[in-house]
Write a protein that holds these residues in place. Structure first.
Motif, PDB file in Angstrom:
ATOM      1  N   ARG A 454       0.843  -1.197   0.000  1.00 25.38           N
ATOM      2  CA  ARG A 454       0.000   0.000   0.000  1.00 25.38           C
ATOM      3  C   ARG A 454       0.879   1.248   0.000  1.00 25.38           C
ATOM      4  N   SER A 455       0.520   2.229  -0.808  1.00 29.21           N
ATOM      5  CA  SER A 455       1.323   3.446  -0.871  1.00 29.21           C
ATOM      6  C   SER A 455       0.847   4.431   0.189  1.00 29.21           C
ATOM      7  N   GLU A 477      -2.636  13.663 -13.821  1.00 22.96           N
ATOM      8  CA  GLU A 477      -2.833  12.289 -13.338  1.00 22.96           C
ATOM      9  C   GLU A 477      -3.498  11.416 -14.407  1.00 22.96           C
ATOM     10  N   ARG A 480      -1.379  10.296 -17.226  1.00 28.67           N
ATOM     11  CA  ARG A 480      -0.491   9.182 -16.881  1.00 28.67           C
ATOM     12  C   ARG A 480      -1.240   7.860 -16.777  1.00 28.67           C
ATOM     13  N   ARG A 482      -3.746   7.354 -14.647  1.00 26.01           N
ATOM     14  CA  ARG A 482      -4.304   7.189 -13.298  1.00 26.01           C
ATOM     15  C   ARG A 482      -5.791   7.567 -13.288  1.00 26.01           C
ATOM     16  N   ASN A 559      -5.979   1.591  -8.992  1.00 27.00           N
ATOM     17  CA  ASN A 559      -5.377   2.548  -9.913  1.00 27.00           C
ATOM     18  C   ASN A 559      -5.727   4.001  -9.580  1.00 27.00           C
ATOM     19  N   SER A 561      -5.405   7.365  -7.789  1.00 32.91           N
ATOM     20  CA  SER A 561      -4.260   7.946  -7.079  1.00 32.91           C
ATOM     21  C   SER A 561      -4.542   9.325  -6.511  1.00 32.91           C
ATOM     22  N   GLY A 586      -3.221   0.855  -4.026  1.00 27.13           N
ATOM     23  CA  GLY A 586      -2.281   0.126  -4.877  1.00 27.13           C
ATOM     24  C   GLY A 586      -0.869   0.590  -4.570  1.00 27.13           C
ATOM     25  N   SER A 587       0.025   0.405  -5.513  1.00 30.63           N
ATOM     26  CA  SER A 587       1.432   0.752  -5.286  1.00 30.63           C
ATOM     27  C   SER A 587       1.756   2.179  -5.721  1.00 30.63           C
ATOM     28  N   VAL A 588       0.746   2.901  -6.284  1.00 29.06           N
ATOM     29  CA  VAL A 588       0.974   4.258  -6.792  1.00 29.06           C
ATOM     30  C   VAL A 588       0.918   5.267  -5.647  1.00 29.06           C
ATOM     31  N   ALA A 589       1.884   6.209  -5.617  1.00 30.48           N
ATOM     32  CA  ALA A 589       1.845   7.286  -4.614  1.00 30.48           C
ATOM     33  C   ALA A 589       0.548   8.069  -4.775  1.00 30.48           C
ATOM     34  N   SER A 590      -0.148   8.293  -3.670  1.00 32.09           N
ATOM     35  CA  SER A 590      -1.488   8.880  -3.754  1.00 32.09           C
ATOM     36  C   SER A 590      -1.591  10.168  -2.945  1.00 32.09           C
TER      37      SER A 590
END
Length: 691
Positions: A454-455, A477, A480, A482, A559, A561, A586-590
């Motif tokens: 988790r981000s 965003e 990209r 997102r 997805n 973010s 997810g793994s994306v910086a939010s």
């Protein structure tokens, strides 16, 4: 017509209640003890007279003198201006609203006792709209401070004071508690109540107003003890009930589910799943709260519990407060459990006609082993074949009466003298002092770690003037690949609040983001439209979702973010935290952006400051409790049930601990006194506290 016939035709007329009587009933002042426990908000000192020359501007004072002039003036509006002289100085009394009876009572030559706050005025020192009463030279002063009670427009203070004094004199205030079970420094209940309704003039007003006086402490202790006793009685009554023993089999359905999951459970998830499985295996009803921060993975733990119950040959029901949240659960559970051969039914308010009838029949026959839905699950026509486990998600969002309704539904299910197990889930962690009071009869399991990967979520606060900058960030965003949430508090114009509505914001974003799909979701849309919009967003075919708070809980889009919350100052702290939890999955910086419209209230500032400073759900819950009090955590708004009236969870933890220590001793050694104490304090509301 004969006399006898005319007498027979006359029906007894039921006396109509007066407006004050109806107002007293609305305030819950039905019994003498209710009146005795209706305590003053503040006090007025009518025990002494201050010379007009000695009265200080801005400080309440009671003066007495003779009217030397009384006239109606028109500058700039019609008003009654009266001059009062006590020999030391003169004072002007000004009335902007008055009746002929006022003119008569305030005529020249009348002696008056007047109470108000003096201040400098155009014609000299004055009091505006003071309280007054005609007196003689030998009219005695009040012997005690005058109480000012919480009331309503239909219930004058004078009427209420008289009713409270009368109720206080009639109420049975005998000591119910053995002396050894009351802290030594506290007065008796009778002494405490008589003192608080009529305190002596020399008492410190500060200790009365901050509730630190021993008389206040006695009332707080009594209230906390009644609440602890009620919870303890409920716990013991539940322990005496029987439930089906649902034992997990080696190699059974829950192990097959674990093996099929596309992820590994965290240590915390394993621990709480074992705690729940241990409860289910016992032949008495589980009454457990599963709490964990947003995104901690409570649904899979609930699925494991359902698998244990179903594997043992019983049905499971899962109830969520909104259709969107129920549908999120439904999708996940279908994906996990249907491949294992489990039949699942879907029941919500929007499912009607033949489709609903078929689902209800599947539940009744037992073909549906798991039933997922909203309040529709507890409607009268829904009968379970063999209900062994009920799971309530976001339990604080259900009113107390709804939770009682569910329990009654469960009690009648199955045709056996068995009570199903109950698992409640909450993503609003319960602060420790609240758990010690309103959740004292619950076992609590806590998922205290998030799944790996988790981000972290960064929270930023901007005034509404930065709106264009925020839209520019959204453009970056979505370019990209997102996805973005934009949450609005209203869906149509409100003159009172003057907030941008979701429809307007949706249109603005459609124009600002050509080539990207922008969706709109709100509570008034038909269920089919909602499902279609959510399907596009969760399937990553929609870049931006403009929504009201229907997406507060349960929506899981890794997805996504960026979360923008418009008019963030209008939301509660726990609600802001829940909304923020829709990103960072997810793994994306939010990032969570809180847009506010100045000026901010102190409460609004405290909420936004807390959101920036911490993402810890337990710390958020603690601050939310400080800001709002315990009502929201209990769903009390929907029930009208009072929470603690006198005790303060933040300040009275020492009294709470003492009440927790004494409650089991009192119940064991003096059961009659314990029952009488609960009846005195809670009356018929004890059941509401146990729901």
């Amino acid at each position: 017509m004969s006399n006898d016939e005319s007498k027979a035709s006359v029906k007894p007329v039921k006396a109509e209640k007066s407006a004050p009587q109806r107002a007293m009933e609305k305030l819950g002042l039905l019994r003498d003890i209710d009146l005795a426990l209706h305590l003053p908000l503040r006090y007025e000192d009518e025990t002494r007279i201050t010379r007009i020359a000695d009265a200080r501007d801005g400080e309440p004072a009671q003066v007495e003198g003779v009217v030397t002039d009384s006239r109606i003036e028109f500058r700039p509006r019609r008003q009654l201006v009266v001059r009062l002289d006590d020999g030391s100085d003169e004072l002007v009394l000004r009335f902007l609203h008055f009746y002929p009876s006022h003119q008569k009572a305030l005529a020249v030559g009348k002696r008056l006792r007047v109470r108000g706050e003096p201040r400098g005025g155009f014609l000299g020192r004055e009091m505006v709209h003071p309280a007054f009463k005609p007196v003689d030279e030998d009219t005695p002063l009040a012997a005690a401070l005058t109480p000012v009670y919480p009331t309503s427009a239909q219930l004058p203070q004078a009427y209420l004071r008289k009713a409270v004094t009368s109720g206080l004199s009639r109420a049975s205030l005998d000591e119910l508690l053995p002396p050894a079970m009351v802290p030594r420094h506290l007065p008796t209940l009778k002494e405490a109540l008589h003192f608080l309704h009529h305190p002596a003039p020399d008492v410190s007003l500060a200790t009365l107003e901050d509730h630190s006086h021993p008389a206040w402490q006695r009332l707080k202790y009594e209230e906390l003890l009644a609440q602890q006793l009620s919870q303890l009685q409920a716990q013991r009554e539940r322990a005496a009930l029987k439930a089906p023993a649902l034992r997990a089999r080696p190699g059974g359905l829950h192990e097959k589910l674990l093996a099929a999951l596309p992820f590994a459970l965290t240590k915390a998830q394993h621990r709480v799943a074992e705690e729940i499985a241990h409860d289910l295996a016992r032949a008495q009803p589980m009454h457990r709260l599963l709490q964990g921060d947003v995104g901690s993975g409570k649904t899979v733990v609930a699925a494991l519990a359902a698998a244990v119950a179903i594997d043992a040959g019983w049905q499971c029901a899962l109830m969520a407060p909104t259709e969107i949240l129920a549908e999120q659960h439904f999708r996940k559970l279908v994906g996990w459990l249907e491949p294992l051969g489990i039949g699942i039914a879907w029941l919500t308010g929007s499912r009607k006609g033949k489709a609903r009838t078929q689902m209800v029949e599947r539940v009744r026959s037992g073909e549906a082993q798991l039933v997922v839905g909203t309040h529709a699950v507890i409607q009268d026509d829904v009968q379970f074949a063999k209900l062994g486990l009920a799971i309530i998600d976001e339990q604080h969002r259900f009113g107390v009466q709804q939770r009682l309704e569910l329990r009654r539904k469960l009690e009648s299910a199955g045709g056996e003298a068995l009570e199903p197990h109950l698992l409640m889930m909450s993503a609003t962690p319960i602060p420790r002092t609240l758990a010690m009071t309103y959740f004292a009869d619950l076992d609590v399991s806590t998922i205290d770690e998030l799944p790996p990967g988790r981000s972290p979520i960064v929270t930023k606060v901007f005034a509404d003037g930065k709106r264009d900058d925020v839209i520019a960030r959204i453009r970056d965003e979505v370019e990209r690949g997102r996805q973005v949430y934009w949450v609005c508090p209203l869906i149509e114009e409100s003159e009172a609040l003057d907030l941008r509505n979701a429809t307007e914001t949706h249109q603005q974003l459609v124009e600002a983001l050509p080539g990207h799909q922008v969706g709109l979701l709100h509570g008034r849309m038909p269920a089919g439209e909602k499902a279609a919009v959510m399907g596009l967003f969760t399937g990553a075919r929609m870049s931006v979702l403009v929504s009201t708070t229907v997406i507060e809980v349960g929506v899981d889009v890794p997805n996504a973010s960026l979360m923008v919350i418009e008019h963030a100052e209008r939301f509660g702290l726990s609600q802001l935290h829940q909304l923020r939890g829709r990103v960072g999955r997810g793994s994306v910086a939010s990032v969570c952006v809180l847009l506010y419209t100045p000026p901010l209230s102190d409460t609004g500032k405290a909420r936004l400051k807390a959101m920036v400073e911490t993402t810890d759900g337990f710390e958020i819950a603690r601050r939310d409790l400080d800001i709002r009090g315990p009502g929201e955590f209990m769903g009390s708004r929907q029930s009208g049930a009072p929470l603690l009236r006198f005790a303060d969870l933040a300040e009275d933890e020492a009294l709470l601990r003492e009440a927790r220590r004494v409650a089991p001793q009192l119940l064991d050694r003096h059961p009659a006194a314990a029952r009488a104490h609960v009846a005195r304090w809670l009356g018929g509301k004890a059941e509401l506290l146990r729901a």
